[in-house]
Every structure is written in C-alpha cells, then in structure tokens.
Design an enzyme around this catalytic site. Structure first.
Site, PDB file in Angstrom:
ATOM      1  N   CYS A  74       8.866  76.326   4.595  1.00 37.66           N
ATOM      2  CA  CYS A  74       9.011  75.024   5.229  1.00 37.66           C
ATOM      3  C   CYS A  74       8.198  73.879   4.632  1.00 37.66           C
ATOM      4  O   CYS A  74       8.744  72.918   4.114  1.00 37.66           O
ATOM      5  CB  CYS A  74       8.655  75.191   6.701  1.00 37.66           C
ATOM      6  SG  CYS A  74       8.473  73.660   7.592  1.00 37.66           S
ATOM      7  N   HIS A 130       4.530  69.049  10.031  1.00 39.84           N
ATOM      8  CA  HIS A 130       4.067  70.199   9.247  1.00 39.84           C
ATOM      9  C   HIS A 130       3.595  69.825   7.846  1.00 39.84           C
ATOM     10  O   HIS A 130       3.786  70.560   6.884  1.00 39.84           O
ATOM     11  CB  HIS A 130       5.160  71.261   9.165  1.00 39.84           C
ATOM     12  CG  HIS A 130       4.607  72.641   8.923  1.00 39.84           C
ATOM     13  ND1 HIS A 130       5.291  73.630   8.249  1.00 39.84           N
ATOM     14  CD2 HIS A 130       3.406  73.190   9.259  1.00 39.84           C
ATOM     15  CE1 HIS A 130       4.554  74.727   8.185  1.00 39.84           C
ATOM     16  NE2 HIS A 130       3.401  74.482   8.794  1.00 39.84           N
TER      17      HIS A 130
END
Length: 468
Positions: A74, A130
């Site tokens: 990710c 993130h």
C-alpha cells in the site's frame, strides 16, 4: 431567412459554449480501492461480484488491460501515486510496516495536490493517507486543503480504531457513527456539493479502505464481527475470519458508494467536465480474484501488481474502449497535470509518463516502455520491458512472456538467454538510481546530506548501487 439567421446564431452560441467547456480546467475525482484484485470487478470478469457503478466509468471511458501498481503493498504505491516518481527515491517507499518508524512523505516534496493547487485547484483527501503520522507528516502539509479519513494501514469499519482511534477531520480527531465505506462516500458527496458553485476546479481524492480487512460487512453481521474483534483483542487481520461472500458484500458496498458520488456529479452538472479515475493500490489479498494471473498482494508475480484501472472524461475521451498501454500508478501525476494545464517541478522530475495523448486519441498505438520493481530488500525484483518480464524471487530467476503466458508458468530464461541478460542488466542500471535496498539493520547507507541530495535530484549517490 429569419429562421436561418436564428439557426446560425444558435449554432455559434453552441460552439462557443462547447469551446468554453473545453477551455475550462477539468475537475478531478480520483478513487482508489484498497487491495482490490485485477478481476474483482464485473467489468474485469468477476463471476459473482456485481459492480455496475464502477463499470459505468469504463462504459463512458477507457479500461486499461495492462495497468500495474507501483508496488505490491500500500504505502509504497501511494508514495509513487502522489509524487509521480518511483517510491524507492524516498525512505517512505522502501518498506512496510510504517508503524514505529519516523518515516513519511516530506512536507517539502511536491505532490499531485500541491502542483494542482498552483494552477488553481481546490484539493481534498477523503479516506486513507498512510504516508506518515501526525503531526510531522500530514495531508494538509502535502497539498491538500482538507482531509477526512484515517492515517494508518487499516481501520475497523465500525469502531474506526486500529490499536486506537484513527478518524480525523483536517488535523482534529473525530468520532462518527457508521460503516466506514458509507462515511467516506457520504463525505465525498458532501464535498462535491460544496464545490458545485466554486469558480475554482477541484481535485477530490477518495481513497476507500475497502475491501481491505477486517472482514466486516455492512449491517448487523458486520457490527457483531467488529465487536468480536474488539472484545477478544484480536488483530484486524484475524486470519480465521472472512469468506468469499463477505468479500463480495464489502466490494459491492464500495461500488454502491461510488454510484452515490457519480450521481452527485450528475446532479450538480459536473459530470461532463470531470475526470473520474478508479484504480487499486496493489494486487488483491486472499479472497481476491486475480485471474488470469497468479500471485497476490506482497508478491511481484502479476497478481500482486496488476490492477484494475479505469478513466472517464466525457468532454474529451471517447468511451467504451480498452487500452493495452502499460501503465503505472506514478503515471497519473503527469497525466493529470497535463490535463489541468499544470507543470511538474524540475527538481523532482516524474518517472511516470503522461497517458493523456493515448487517451484523447482513440487510434493511438501503445508506447513500449521499461518499468521496474523491488520488494523486501533483495528478495523480489522485477522488470517489464515490452512483452517480457524479468522476475527474481529469493534465489530463483525467471523470464516470462506475460502477454502469451499471463500465469507465469513457462520460464524462458534458458531458451532466450540474451533476452534474460538484457532485462537483468536494465534492472541493474535502473536500480543504481534508487535508494539502496534496506539492509538487515534497517538503515539505508546514506548520510543525511547524501539522502537529501538524492531525493531532491533523483541522481544516484555513491552508495546507490547496492544491489544485494
């Protein structure tokens, strides 16, 4: 005669309106799913998951058949997406997990939202960040005017916790009741309505957590699973949880919310001149369908990095098409900047290419290009050049023709040794321009000055050719 004159005036007015629409900067809605596999949409061939709203983007635009994520995980892909550069140019993009490490997206680094702001865009991130923890690394420090979402790699769909609360509005922690996919979709609808009468164009990043674990469906069953995880202090991944049916419901709820957002564009007369992109951050996890590829998230096999990728722009791009152009996540920065009339920062030249010429020209021939990956230090490496792919997994090396052999079963290394050596040599040359692969101590082999110089220019330092 009078009728003809009126017709001429109307035709002229219509032409002026059409030209004004073309001259106006497009709005941009960038939707990212989390861990969605290549074949997890009905438009990409899934046999049971129905995604009519996401599929409608493809019907109005272009569906890429050879799209890749910049990484098999990710945060690395998100680094490439927001910077337009290989993630291996920044410590943030080298490894996961990020937790417990002082690493993030440097606020001074140009980003897609910050470069769009320079040409008049309003920018909002809804959903997953993130790219570093508050307060040092933050969406509002990296080009976004507003932020509603979460900062970590995963979040409980109901409690909105991951070891602690992690739901934010701008730079304030907030509490909201509801299923996270719905909260994010509702916020996107609200944002589009707020931007409706704004003279400036907008860039809305809608980064869903779905279909990433935990395996919690909308409704009472999902609430019970959330309570079970919390009561038993189980990790969100909970490897005893989940089913194909659970996965289907999670994906289809995301599709429903995509539909709500697309309807908001339509209701507010914004659909015609809004670029809509839908994609995933990496290949799918254990319940995903990655056919016709093998491999999953965290693997450089095709299933770990091939992703669905769709774009529509009704006023400029002819719909109902597919493209065999090889593309990467980092291509979206130069593509969208070109569409918006922006320019890149010369100190941080993009590694991606603009896909726009091939999108607006329906007859364009795909550009052959060379693209590269690394993962987990030197454990996995890959290069795609033309139809061929070099792959290294631990001590095993391969050469595949991924067009003729998408399952990556026929190792052609012995049959075409010169082709294998060519791809291998090109990977070595490319790697010299990246930060070194992380060693066992977790250090990068750079002084602070060398690191700063390397990140700013993209030029290799004396230690950047650490190949093992």
């Amino acid at each position: 005669m009078k009728s003809a004159a009126v017709g001429a005036v109307l035709a002229t007015a219509g032409g002026q309106q059409a030209q004004a629409s073309l001259d106006k900067k497009p709005n941009i809605l960038f939707i990212v799913a989390d861990d969605l596999g290549y074949a997890d949409l009905s438009s990409y061939g899934h046999r049971s998951i129905r995604t009519p709203h996401i599929d409608s983007i493809a019907q109005k635009g272009v569906r890429f058949l050879q799209a890749y994520a910049n990484s098999a995980v990710c945060s690395a892909t998100r680094t490439a997406l927001i910077t337009g550069r290989y993630q291996y140019r920044l410590p943030l993009g080298l490894e996961e997990p990020l937790a417990g490490r002082d690493v993030g997206l440097p606020p001074e680094h140009p980003t897609l939202p910050s470069l769009l702001k320079k040409v008049g865009y309003k920018t909002t991130l809804i959903g997953k960040w993130h790219l570093g923890a508050f307060p040092k690394y933050w969406p509002l420090k990296s080009g976004y005017d507003h932020f509603f979402g979460f900062t970590g790699g995963a979040l409980d769909y109901y409690s909105h916790e991951a070891g602690g609360p992690d739901l934010w509005e701008d730079d304030v922690e907030v509490e909201r009741a509801g299923y996270l996919t719905d909260l994010l979709g509702d916020q996107a609808v609200k944002t589009i309505k707020e931007y409706k009468n704004c003279e400036s164009p907008f860039f809305v990043s809608l980064h869903f957590n779905a279909p990433h674990w935990p395996w919690e469906v909308p409704g009472e069953e999902g609430k019970k699973e959330s309570a079970r995880l919390k009561a038993n202090r189980l990790g969100l991944a909970s490897f005893d949880a989940g089913t194909q049916e659970t996965y289907r419901e999670i994906v289809e709820r995301m599709d429903y919310q995509v539909g709500q957002v697309l309807q908001a564009l339509q209701d507010n007369n914004l659909a015609e001149n809004t670029i809509v992109i839908f994609t995933s951050d990496n290949g799918g996890e254990r319940f995903s369908d990655t056919w016709p590829f093998s491999g999953k998230k965290s693997e450089l096999l095709e299933g770990g990095i091939r992703i669905p990728s769709i774009i529509s722009w009704p006023s400029r791009i002819a719909g109902g098409r597919t493209s065999n152009q090889v593309s990467l996540s980092m291509d979206w920065l130069p593509t969208l900047l070109e569409a918006a009339g922006g320019i890149t920062d010369p100190s941080y030249p993009p590694d991606g290419i603009s896909l726009l010429p091939g999108l607006v020209n329906a007859g364009a021939v795909p550009i052959e290009r060379s693209v590269f990956w690394r993962y987990k230090g030197n454990k996995q490496r890959a290069a795609r050049i033309g139809d061929y792919k070099y792959l290294k997994i631990l001590d095993n090396t391969y050469l595949f023709n991924v067009v003729d052999d998408p399952l990556e079963r026929a190792n052609l290394q012995s049959r075409y040794p010169d082709k294998f050596k060519s791809l291998f040599d090109q990977w070595i040359a490319w790697n010299r321009g990246m930060l070194p692969e992380v060693d066992a101590s977790g250090t990068y082999g750079f002084s602070a000055r060398q690191l700063a110089d390397h990140i700013g220019t993209g030029n290799p330092t004396t230690k950047a050719d650490n190949l093992d």
